[in-house]
Design a protein around this motif. Structure first.
Motif, short mmCIF file in Angstrom:
data_model
loop_
_atom_site.label_atom_id
_atom_site.label_comp_id
_atom_site.label_asym_id
_atom_site.label_seq_id
_atom_site.Cartn_x
_atom_site.Cartn_y
_atom_site.Cartn_z
N HIS A 145 20.63 -21.62 23.52
CA HIS A 145 19.58 -22.28 23.16
C HIS A 145 19.76 -23.60 22.88
O HIS A 145 20.55 -23.82 22.01
CB HIS A 145 18.71 -21.44 22.20
N LEU A 146 19.29 -24.39 23.47
CA LEU A 146 19.52 -25.91 23.49
C LEU A 146 19.71 -26.52 22.15
O LEU A 146 20.60 -27.25 21.55
CB LEU A 146 18.64 -26.82 24.51
N PRO A 147 18.63 -26.41 21.32
CA PRO A 147 18.63 -26.67 19.88
C PRO A 147 19.76 -26.22 19.30
O PRO A 147 20.58 -26.70 18.06
CB PRO A 147 17.27 -26.39 19.27
N VAL A 148 20.29 -24.81 19.38
CA VAL A 148 21.32 -24.28 18.71
C VAL A 148 22.75 -25.17 18.98
O VAL A 148 23.44 -25.49 18.27
CB VAL A 148 21.65 -22.84 19.04
N VAL A 149 22.84 -25.30 20.36
CA VAL A 149 23.94 -25.96 20.83
C VAL A 149 24.14 -27.53 20.26
O VAL A 149 25.07 -27.87 20.04
CB VAL A 149 23.96 -26.07 22.50
N LEU A 150 22.84 -28.04 20.30
CA LEU A 150 23.01 -29.42 19.70
C LEU A 150 23.41 -29.49 18.17
O LEU A 150 24.13 -30.29 17.87
CB LEU A 150 21.44 -30.05 19.72
N GLU A 151 23.04 -28.27 17.46
CA GLU A 151 23.05 -28.39 16.17
C GLU A 151 24.78 -28.20 15.72
O GLU A 151 25.39 -28.68 15.04
CB GLU A 151 22.45 -27.27 15.32
N PHE A 152 25.23 -27.28 16.79
CA PHE A 152 26.69 -27.05 16.70
C PHE A 152 27.48 -28.46 17.11
O PHE A 152 28.49 -28.63 16.52
CB PHE A 152 27.11 -25.88 17.75
N ALA A 153 27.09 -29.04 18.12
CA ALA A 153 27.62 -30.35 18.39
C ALA A 153 27.41 -31.25 17.16
O ALA A 153 28.51 -32.24 17.22
CB ALA A 153 27.01 -31.12 19.65
N ALA A 154 26.35 -31.34 16.51
CA ALA A 154 26.28 -32.20 15.41
C ALA A 154 27.28 -31.60 14.52
O ALA A 154 28.06 -32.70 13.67
CB ALA A 154 25.19 -32.27 14.88
#
Length: 262
Positions: A145-154
């Motif tokens: 899920h894109l918000p999860v992927v973004l949080e991991f990237a951060a």
């Protein structure tokens, strides 16, 4: 950095060198600003429940404080709309864009693998990547899920942390295009994200056009995974249906997450 083998395509060599330059020249302050941007993107792409809508003043302040950049310009345009909408209208728009529109689902592995058994392996690989860095998602959402992927990237940084975003760049381009076609203000959030990634190649754009026209791979139940679209062929348009999933929810209070991002 040692010379890259001549067998590596020129575009890949260019991207690898650019990635190394970004990692080697990024100051701690720049890394913090990039992490903040990624966290803001993650928040703004989550379902606008009461916690998130109540945090709109804090989110607006955080975006206003960003240094000038193409991403900041895109997010400012989005917040102008987001801050002025009624909560019920925001919720309806989110569901329509991300749960009902087949080409703007936020589940990234779907665009690469469709509803095939390879998608299950891709989800497992993502979850293992997260655990390898000591980060366990709470299980409320799939790991793609894109918000999860973004949080991991951060959390993990621009190298391995942003690798899933780079891998799914074509899917992100398709979501951005679909949101633009419908006139959704969420196109600005995807636009902000794309400014942080390497620019698309001609091959990327051709693949996105084909994906938009034909949909991702599919396989029929009971068939061998390497037959019936298993070699990467696109399924007929009518098979392009996003996987069923409930709307995303903010895992903790949005105000707390915004404060942490600072």
């Amino acid at each position: 950095m040692s010379p890259l083998p001549s067998t590596v395509p020129a575009i890949a060599r260019a991207r690898i060198r650019a990635a190394v330059r970004r990692r080697s020249t990024m100051t701690p302050e720049e890394a913090d600003r990039r992490a903040l941007l990624l966290r803001l993107l993650s928040l703004l792409l989550q379902y606008p429940d009461p916690e998130l809508t109540d945090a709109r003043p804090a989110l607006t302040s955080a975006v206003t404080a960003l240094p000038p950049s193409p991403a900041a310009t895109e997010l400012t345009a989005f917040l102008c709309w987001f801050a002025g909408q009624e909560p019920d209208a925001l919720a309806r728009h989110y569901v329509e864009m991300f749960d009902l529109h087949r080409k703007s689902s936020l589940y990234l592995t779907y665009y690469l693998h469709g509803d095939t058994r390879r998608r299950g392996m891709a989800l497992l690989a993502l979850a293992q990547r997260y655990r390898a860095t000591g980060w366990d998602i709470d299980g409320g959402e799939l790991p793609d899920h894109l918000p999860v992927v973004l949080e991991f990237a951060a959390l993990a940084g621009p190298g391995s942390g942003e690798a899933p975003l780079r891998l799914h760049r074509r899917g992100l381009e398709l979501i951005h295009r679909a949101l633009g076609d419908t006139g959704s203000p969420y196109r600005h959030v995807l636009g902000a994200l794309l400014t942080l990634l390497p620019p698309p190649t001609g091959a990327d754009l051709e693949a996105v056009a084909e994906l938009a026209a034909q949909g991702p791979p599919a396989e029929d139940v009971g068939l061998d995974p390497y037959g019936a679209y298993g070699n990467g062929e696109f399924a007929p348009p009518q098979t392009f249906v996003p996987p069923p999933a409930p709307p995303a929810r903010v895992p903790s209070t949005a105000a707390d997450r915004t404060e942490d991002a600072r």
